[in-house]
Design an enzyme around this catalytic site. Structure first.
Site, PDB file in Angstrom:
ATOM      1  CB  CYS A   1     -26.419  -9.187 -30.106  1.00  0.00           C
ATOM      2  SG  CYS A   1     -24.675  -9.638 -29.980  1.00  0.00           S
TER       3      CYS A   1
ATOM      4  CG  HIS B   1     -23.971  -6.851 -25.468  1.00  0.00           C
ATOM      5  ND1 HIS B   1     -25.303  -7.238 -25.514  1.00  0.00           N
ATOM      6  CD2 HIS B   1     -23.447  -7.174 -26.694  1.00  0.00           C
ATOM      7  CE1 HIS B   1     -25.558  -7.755 -26.706  1.00  0.00           C
ATOM      8  NE2 HIS B   1     -24.457  -7.741 -27.433  1.00  0.00           N
TER       9      HIS B   1
ATOM     10  CB  CYS C   1     -25.277  -4.800 -34.958  1.00  0.00           C
ATOM     11  SG  CYS C   1     -24.183  -4.643 -33.533  1.00  0.00           S
TER      12      CYS C   1
END
Length: 385
Positions: free
Chosen positions: A89, A341, A371
């Site tokens: 991510c 996202h 994270c």
């Protein structure tokens, strides 16, 4: 001492799953922001020395070094190379780090960092499944590793399990998560209604604003959703949205600023990345933030604005508890629960918003963290000029 300056930063509006960007080839999404970036910065694109893009699940239309493909699809000079980064991510936040490090080292003067992801077209973890099945292998990057099994046993490596572990450890209830999620939607809608994102976004066709925020959501509606895991607290309402989008920013040295007549908008004050428990997976922003503040000599109170990715509500709520940060400085325009996202693009998307919000409010320092798979977290601190 060498400096790395942020000259320009742009992003597409974020499309929701199956929404207005779902059918757009990832190369065209990336090309869209690259063309806008070069145009807004007013720089000769042939002077760019590298294009560093984040992207996960690099298969199909996202395969073959998507950074290079995006640049070429934008009609930009063939002599400029590209490289694609995967830190899960945090991939495009790491792209910023690599680009800034090239500038800070003195080996490069003008570098583009960005990211792209079409999750509607290529679902999360699709690459893992696609590669494993024809070979008769068990899907998953850890499956079959004797070293991994010796160290971590058969513990499940699952982001939902990790989020539930955080909720349990920090005493975060489902109600706490839903209230946080509702606040994310309300902040995002306020930002859209007030035009806060207009300067940073480059509309793509009819997609002119972020598609994720829900005006009709409520605590009552959230309470009616079934948890993802039996007996758990995490629901879709408290999780980041599957999304499509791209973002890009231009980093420059002092020499490039001078030679190309550029106007720097911020300087990179700090770059670092840390790791933690890969099973709990999502808590690394906590020690990573502590590490960054210690290295810079700053306190959390010195930070004017924070962007921390809302992978799941407990991630941010636990971070707030541990850092003591003022919630009114954190994700002030909403986060991934409302805005989405788009994995490989999220790092630069968040930094683009952070830069523009620092300029809107007159803040000095902005901190970004998120994270990442494997129990990792990047931290970037920028200083508005």
């Amino acid at each position: 001492m060498a400096e790395a300056y942020v000259v320009e930063a742009v992003r597409t509006p974020v499309g929701r799953r199956g929404g207005g960007l779902s059918g757009v080839h990832p190369a065209d999404l990336g090309a869209h922001v690259l063309k806008a970036l070069v145009s807004r910065a007013g720089v000769d694109p042939a002077a760019v020395e590298d294009v560093v893009f984040g992207c996960l699940d690099a298969v199909g239309p996202q395969a073959g070094d998507i950074a290079r493909t995006c640049w070429l699809a934008a009609g930009l000079p063939e002599e400029v190379p590209g490289v694609t980064v995967d830190r899960q991510c945090g991939s495009s936040q790491q792209a910023v780090h690599f680009a800034a490090q090239g500038v800070l080292s003195g080996t490069q003067d003008l570098v583009v960092a960005g990211g792209v992801q079409n999750m509607s077209m290529i679902p999360i973890a699709f690459a893992t499944r696609q590669a494993a099945e024809p070979l008769g292998l068990t899907a998953g990057p850890f499956a079959g590793s004797e070293g991994w099994r010796a160290r971590y046993g058969e513990k499940p490596v699952n982001q939902f399990v990790g989020a539930e572990m955080i909720a349990a450890k920090w005493g975060i209830s489902r109600r706490d998560q839903e209230e946080f999620a509702l606040r994310s939607h309300r902040r995002a809608l306020r930002a859209i209604d007030e035009g806060r994102f207009e300067r940073e976004t480059v509309p793509y066709g009819e997609v002119t604003v972020d598609e994720g925020p829900r005006r009709d959501t409520s605590l009552e509606k959230m309470a009616g959703l079934k948890p993802v895991l039996d007996g758990g607290t995490i629901t879709a309402a408290c999780s980041s949205q599957v999304s499509d989008g791209a973002a890009a920013m231009l980093l420059a040295s002092e020499r490039a600023v001078r030679e190309h007549g550029l106007t720097p908008r911020a300087r990179v004050h700090h770059l670092s990345v840390r790791g933690e428990d890969p099973i709990r997976m999502l808590t690394a922003p906590i020690p990573a933030t502590a590490h960054a503040l210690k290295k810079t000599g700053l306190s959390i109170d010195d930070i004017d604005l924070v962007e921390i990715n809302e992978a799941f509500a407990p991630v941010v709520l636990a971070w707030l508890k541990e850092t003591g940060a003022d919630p009114d400085k954190v994700n002030v325009n909403g986060g991934a629960i409302a805005l989405g996202h788009p994995l490989g693009a999220t790092g630069v998307k968040l930094m683009t918003t952070l830069l523009h919000e620092l300029e809107r409010t007159g803040g000095r320092f902005g901190l970004q963290t998120m994270c990442e798979g494997g129990g990792q977290a990047n931290v970037t601190i920028i200083e508005r000029l």
